[in-house]
Design an enzyme around this catalytic site. Structure first.
Site, short mmCIF file in Angstrom:
data_model
loop_
_atom_site.label_atom_id
_atom_site.label_comp_id
_atom_site.label_asym_id
_atom_site.label_seq_id
_atom_site.Cartn_x
_atom_site.Cartn_y
_atom_site.Cartn_z
N GLY A 181 0.78 -1.23 0.00
CA GLY A 181 0.00 0.00 0.00
C GLY A 181 0.81 1.28 0.00
O GLY A 181 0.24 2.37 0.08
N GLN A 182 2.14 1.18 -0.12
CA GLN A 182 2.97 2.39 -0.14
C GLN A 182 2.74 3.15 -1.43
O GLN A 182 2.91 2.62 -2.52
CB GLN A 182 4.45 2.01 0.01
CG GLN A 182 5.36 3.20 0.14
CD GLN A 182 6.83 2.77 0.35
OE1 GLN A 182 7.20 1.63 0.08
NE2 GLN A 182 7.63 3.69 0.83
N THR A 183 2.32 4.41 -1.33
CA THR A 183 2.05 5.21 -2.52
C THR A 183 3.13 6.26 -2.78
O THR A 183 3.24 6.76 -3.89
CB THR A 183 0.68 5.92 -2.41
OG1 THR A 183 0.66 6.71 -1.22
CG2 THR A 183 -0.45 4.91 -2.39
N HIS A 236 8.40 6.34 5.38
CA HIS A 236 7.73 7.19 6.37
C HIS A 236 6.90 6.30 7.30
O HIS A 236 6.42 5.24 6.90
CB HIS A 236 6.86 8.26 5.70
CG HIS A 236 5.84 7.73 4.75
ND1 HIS A 236 6.15 7.25 3.49
CD2 HIS A 236 4.50 7.63 4.86
CE1 HIS A 236 5.05 6.88 2.87
NE2 HIS A 236 4.03 7.09 3.69
N HIS A 246 3.66 6.19 9.79
CA HIS A 246 2.41 6.83 10.18
C HIS A 246 2.23 6.71 11.69
O HIS A 246 2.38 5.63 12.25
CB HIS A 246 1.21 6.14 9.51
CG HIS A 246 1.14 6.36 8.05
ND1 HIS A 246 0.31 7.32 7.50
CD2 HIS A 246 1.77 5.74 7.02
CE1 HIS A 246 0.45 7.28 6.17
NE2 HIS A 246 1.33 6.33 5.87
#
Length: 132
Positions: A95-97, A102, A104
């Protein structure tokens, strides 16, 4: 930043001015998410442009985890959440866009969802509920 990549939202943060930064050290920074899922949702971001948490040096990992702790204390003072979710999407399939590592830090508040059990397990909804 040690490297800058065009079209990277995080590489642009420092060059666009410190007004968006909440916390910063030599290896990374903390800022509030531009598209928060809860009040105070923030990101701990490495200064160096690497896509995976596993590409970070030991110094970078230590620094980012220290920033995560400092960010939690800042969020506690600003928003007084009841709990937190901490997550890293590492790779497009996860799901890394934005391909820049980074972390969350998502404040959670009592009653923000009907049933919070399972937390990050809901990444794969059909396998999340193991208690019924």
């Amino acid at each position: 930043m040690s490297e800058s990549f065009s079209n990277c939202a995080f590489c642009d943060v420092l060059s666009n001015g410190p007004h968006r930064l909440i916390l910063q050290d030599d290896q990374g920074f903390f800022l509030l998410d531009a598209y928060p899922v809860s009040q105070g949702h923030g990101l701990v971001v490495s200064n160096r442009h690497v896509s995976s948490f596993f590409e970070l040096t030991k110094l970078e990992r230590k620094s980012l985890l220290g920033l995560l702790e400092s960010a939690k204390r800042w969020l506690d003072r600003q928003y007084a959440p009841d709990a937190y979710n901490i997550g890293i999407n590492d790779g497009a399939i996860a799901g890394q866009t934005i391909p820049h590592v980074h972390i969350h830090l998502i404040p959670r508040y009592e009653g923000d969802v009907f049933d919070p059990r399972g937390g990050v397990r809901w990444t794969i909804p059909e396998k999340a509920n193991y208690w019924d």
